[in-house]
Design a protein around this motif. Structure first.
Motif, mmCIF file in Angstrom:
data_model
loop_
_atom_site.group_PDB
_atom_site.id
_atom_site.type_symbol
_atom_site.label_atom_id
_atom_site.label_comp_id
_atom_site.label_asym_id
_atom_site.label_seq_id
_atom_site.Cartn_x
_atom_site.Cartn_y
_atom_site.Cartn_z
ATOM 1 N N ALA A 200 45.525 29.223 47.011
ATOM 2 C CA ALA A 200 45.598 27.881 47.856
ATOM 3 C C ALA A 200 44.628 27.276 47.300
ATOM 4 N N PHE A 201 43.010 27.646 47.635
ATOM 5 C CA PHE A 201 42.341 26.459 47.483
ATOM 6 C C PHE A 201 42.472 25.575 46.482
ATOM 7 N N HIS B 176 45.258 23.150 47.072
ATOM 8 C CA HIS B 176 45.038 22.479 48.155
ATOM 9 C C HIS B 176 43.879 21.135 47.321
ATOM 10 N N ALA B 177 43.472 21.521 46.453
ATOM 11 C CA ALA B 177 42.813 20.519 45.854
ATOM 12 C C ALA B 177 43.380 19.464 44.866
ATOM 13 N N ARG C 227 45.353 20.637 42.431
ATOM 14 C CA ARG C 227 45.412 21.575 40.837
ATOM 15 C C ARG C 227 45.230 22.931 40.529
ATOM 16 N N ASP D 11 36.331 26.586 43.901
ATOM 17 C CA ASP D 11 36.812 27.028 44.471
ATOM 18 C C ASP D 11 36.426 28.561 44.875
#
Lengths: 139, 571
Positions: free
Chosen positions: B510-511, B514-515, B517, B524
Motif C-alpha cells: 500500500a505504501f 501510495h507513492a 510506485r 516504504d
C-alpha cells in the motif's frame, strides 16, 4: 525572560491541549449517550473518559501518520488518498470513507455544475468562457 | 628461640643447611657482611623478622614447630655460611642452593622418596630457579610450610611418579594459603627433608603461594570429534578454490561499480546457499534454499537432500557458482564464516533482513552505485515474493492464499520464495506491485529474535510450502519461550506469524502504491518502521541496521561501516 516566555508558552499550549481534550471528551460523551439510549445500556463515566483519552491520543497518531503519508507521496498537503491509506486497516471504515469521498466529489461536481449553469444564465457571453475554463481547470 | 637441635641423623641437605645455620649463628643477620653477600644479608634480614614472628607464632602453637622453624632458618644460614666460607666470591642464594643440590644426592639411603624428589624436581626446577633463585630463596621460608602439608600425603603415597608428586605439590601449594605458618606443626624429620627437597620445586610455584589464583590448573581438553573435524576440512577444501570471489564479496568497495553489483549479488544470494549448506540450520530453511537451487524454476522438491540441493544450487546458480560454492565451503574461510553466521541469522529471519538489505542497499544507492542492482534485486525478491504474496491482495480468502502458496511451491519449496525469485531473476512485473513484501520485518519479531539459534527440525521433508518457512520462526519462538510447547500452540504461532507477515507486506504494498510506485523501496520500509515506532527522529533506519544486522550486510547498507576508512564516491 526567555524561560518565562517559554514557560508561558508551554502553559498556553497545555491549556490549549486541555481545551481540546475537553472538547473531545464532550463529543465522546454525546456519542456515548446516543449509543446508550440506543442499546439501552448506560455508559459509566470512566468508560467515557477512557474512550475520549484514547480518541485524543489516536488523533495524534493519525495526524503524524497522515503527515508521513503525505511526505511519502512527496506532497506537502494531506490528501484524501492519505486518509484512505490511513483507514485501510478497517475494511468497513475504508469503504465508508470511499463512499463519502465519492459522494463528496459528486456533490462538488454537482455544485460546480450548478454554479456553471448559474453563471451561464447570469453571465452568458463574457464570463462564461472564462468561468467554464476555470471550472474545467478545477475539474 | 629454642636452640635445641633436633637430632638430625640423616646426612641430608637438611643437615647441611643446619650446619650453615649453626655457623651463621654468631653473625647477626642485620650486620652487612659484604657487598657480595648483600643479598644474603637481605635474605637473612628477611629471615629474621619472619623468624621472630614465626617463632613467636610457633611458640604459641608448638614447640616442635618452633624448633623446626629455627632449625630451618639456622640451617639456611649455616648453608649460607658454608657457601660463604667455601666461595666467598659467590655468596648468593643461587650458589647456596646449587651446593645443596650437589650435596643432596649423596645421601639417599634413608629417604629414597625425598631423594628422588630433589633429583628429579631440581632438574626441572633448576632452570627456573636460576632465574628466580633469589625469589626461591626468599620464599624458602614460607614455602616450607606448604610442603609440610603435602609431606604426609606425599610420603604416605610411597613411590610416585614425579609428575604426580608435582601435581600433588601444586595442589598443596594451591591449598596452602600464603605464608600460613600454622602447618609447621606437621614438620618432622622426613617432612623437613621433603620440605627442603620440595623447596626446589617451589620456584615453580612462587606465584601460587602468594596468589593461589594464578596457579596453573591441568588443562581440560575435550576429546576432538574427528568426524566433525574432517567434515570441516572437507568444507574448507571446498571453499578454497575461488578465494578471489570470496575476497571480492567481503570488500565490495575495493572495486569499481562493475564489481559492486556482482559482489552485491554474490553476497546476497550467497547466504541462502551457505544457509542451505549449513546442515545445522533449520531444515525447512534448507529445503527452501535448496529449492532455489534449480534456477530454472524446476521442481523444487523439498524432499531433496540438502547436499544435493546445495550442489544443484551451486551448479545452477547463474553467476553465483563461485560465491555459492565458496559459501558452501564456508567454514574455513573467515569472511564466509561470518557470512554463514550471518546467513543463519538471515535465514532465521526468513531473509527479511536480506530484503531489507536489498532495500537498504537501494537506499544507499547514492553512496554506492549498487542501487540499480539493489533495485533489481529488490524487484527480484519482490517478484519471488510476489509469486507467493501476489494472490493475497487479490483475495483475502484463505483459499486464494493457499492457491498462491501452492503456486509458490513451483517457485520455491517453501517460504523464502524470494530466494528462489532471486535465482529465477525472471519476475513478472505484474507481481511487483503486489510484492509489498519487504523486510519491514526488521520490526519487533525479527529484531527480537536476532541471535538466531539454528535448529534441526525432525521431519525434514515437509513439503508444506504454506508454513514451511514459518516453521523456523515457530521454532525460534518455542526456543525463546524456554518451555516446551504443544504442537497446537506452535501451529497457532505459525498462523499468527502468517497473518502478521501478510499484513506487513500488504502495508508495504500500500505504501508503494501510495507513492505511485510499483516497487517497494526503502522509503516504504522506513515509513513502515516509523509507523511502528522503531524509527524515530532520534533513531534512524541506519541506526537500526547497525544495531541488528550482521556486519557483512551492514557493510552493504552503511558504506563506512566496513570500508576501513576508504570510501569511494559513487560514480
Amino acid at each position: 525572560m526567555m524561560e518565562e516566555e517559554e514557560g508561558a508558552e508551554e502553559q498556553q499550549r497545555f491549556s490549549y491541549r486541555q481545551r481540546l481534550k475537553a472538547a473531545v471528551h464532550y463529543t465522546v460523551g454525546c456519542l456515548c449517550e446516543e449509543v446508550a439510549s440506543d442499546k439501552d445500556m448506560p455508559f459509566s463515566k470512566q468508560t467515557i473518559a477512557a474512550i475520549s483519552e484514547v480518541t485524543f491520543r489516536q488523533c495524534e497518531n493519525f495526524a503524524k501518520d497522515l503527515e508521513m503519508f503525505a511526505r511519502h507521496a512527496k506532497r506537502s498537503t494531506i490528501n484524501t488518498e492519505d486518509v484512505k491509506l490511513l483507514a485501510r486497516r478497517s475494511n468497513s471504515l475504508l469503504k465508508y470513507i470511499t463512499e463519502v469521498n465519492e459522494n463528496l466529489a459528486q456533490f462538488n461536481l454537482e455544485r460546480k455544475a450548478k454554479k456553471k449553469k448559474k453563471s451561464e444564465d447570469e453571465n452568458k457571453d463574457a464570463v462564461e468562457p472564462g468561468e467554464a475554463g476555470v471550472v474545467e481547470i478545477e475539474n | 628461640m629454642a636452640d635445641s637441635h633436633s637430632p638430625d641423623s640423616e646426612p641430608t641437605t637438611r643437615t647441611l643447611l643446619r650446619r650453615v645455620l649453626d655457623t651463621a649463628d654468631p653473625r647477626t643477620p642485620r650486620r652487612p657482611r659484604s657487598a657480595r653477600i648483600g643479598c644474603w644479608s637481605l635474605h637473612s634480614a628477611q629471615i629474621s623478622p619472619l623468624e621472630t614472628s614465626s617463632s613467636r607464632r610457633l611458640r604459641s602453637q608448638t614447640k616442635m614447630s618452633a624448633r623446626r622453624w629455627s632449625h630451618r632458618i639456622r640451617s639456611i644460614d649455616r648453608l649460607a655460611h658454608v657457601q660463604a666460607s667455601g666461595h666467598l666470591e659467590e655468596q648468593t642464594p643461587r650458589t647456596l642452593l646449587k651446593n645443596i643440590l650437589l650435596t643432596a644426592p649423596e645421601s639417599s639411603t634413608v629417604m629414597p622418596e625425598s631423594m628422588m624428589k630433589p633429583l628429579t624436581v631440581p632438574q626441572m626446577v633448576q632452570p627456573s630457579r636460576r632465574e628466580s633463585s633469589w625469589s626461591s630463596l626468599e620464599l624458602q621460608l614460607p614455602e616450607l610450610e606448604p610442603p609440610t602439608t603435602l609431606a604426609p600425603g606425599l610420603l604416605a603415597s610411597g613411590r610416585r611418579k614425579q609428575k604426580l608428586r608435582l601435581s600433588v605439590f601444586q595442589q598443596g601449594m594451591d591449598q596452602e594459603l600464603p605464608l600460613s605458618q600454622e602447618s609447621r606443626g606437621n614438620a618432622d624429620a622426613s617432612s623437613l627433608t621433603s620440605s627442603l627437597n620440595l623447596t626446589f620445586a617451589t620456584p615453580l610455584q612462587p606465584l601460587s603461594v602468594k596468589r593461589p589464583g594464578l596457579a596453573r590448573r591441568p588443562l581440560t581438553r575435550r576429546a576432538v570429534d574427528v568426524g566433525t573435524f574432517f567434515q570441516d576440512l572437507r568444507d574448507t577444501s571446498l571453499a578454497l578454490p575461488p578465494p578471489d570471489t570470496v575476497l571480492e564479496d567481503t570488500q565490495p568497495f575495493s572495486q569499481p561499480l562493475a564489481g559492486h553489483s556482482p559482489s552485491v549479488r554474490h553476497s546476497l544470494p550467497c547466504p541462502p546457499h551457505s544457509g542451505a549448506k549449513e546442515l545445522e540450520r533449520a531444515d525447512s530453511r534448507r529445503t527452501l534454499s535448496g529449492g532455489p537451487g534449480p534456477q530454472n524454476n524446476g521442481p523444487g522438491e523439498p524432499a531433496q537432500l540438502l547436499a544435493g540441493k546445495v550442489e544443484e544450487a551451486a551448479a545452477a546458480a547463474v553467476g553465483f557458482p563461485n560465491a555459492s560454492s565458496s559459501i558452501s565451503g564456508e567454514d574455513g574461510v573467515e569472511p564466509l564464516q561470518n557470512r554463514v553466521g550471518e546467513e543463519a541469522e538471515e535465514r532465521t529471519e526468513e531473509s527479511w533482513s536480506m530484503r531489507e538489505v536489498e532495500e537498504a542497499a537501494g537506499a544507499q544507492g547514492s553512496a554506492r552505485a549498487g542501487e540499480p542492482e539493489g533495485h533489481t534485486e529488490v524487484t527480484e525478491a519482490e517478484g519471488s515474493w510476489g509469486a507467493v504474496e501476489a494472490k493475497e491482495p487479490e483475495g483475502s480468502s484463505e483459499d486464494e492464499d493457499t492457491s498462491g502458496r501452492t503456486a509458490s511451491p513451483e517457485l520455491a519449496s517453501s517460504t523464502p520464495e524470494f530466494l528462489q525469485a532471486r535465482r529465477l531473476q525472471v519476475l513478472e512485473p505484474a507481481l511487483l506491485p503486489s510484492t509489498a513484501v519487504l523486510p519491514s520485518e526488521p520490526a519487533q519479531p525479527l529484531l527480537a529474535r536476532l541471535p538466531p539459534r539454528p535448529r534441526i527440525a525432525g521431519p525434514r521433508p515437509r513439503p508444506d510450502p504454506y508454513k514451511a518457512g514459518l516453521n523456523h520462526y515457530a521454532k525460534l519462538f518455542s526456543f525463546y519461550a524456554k518451555m516446551p510447547m504443544e504442537r497446537k500452540a506452535v501451529e497457532m504461532v505459525e498462523e499468527c506469524l502468517d497473518k502478521y507477515f501478510q499484513h506487513l507486506c500488504g502495508d508495504l504494498e500500500a505504501f508503494a502504491a501510495h507513492a505511485g510506485r510499483k516497487t517497494v523501496r526503502p522509503e516504504d520500509v522506513e515509513l513502515l518502521l516509523r509507523r511502528q515506532g522503531l524509527v524515530t527522529d532520534q533513531v534512524s533506519l541506519h541506526v537500526l541496521v547497525e544495531r541488528h544486522l550482521p556486519l557483512e550486510y551492514r557493510q552493504l547498507l552503511i558504506p563506512c561501516a566496513f570500508s576501513g576508512n576508504s570510501v569511494f564516491p559513487a560514480q
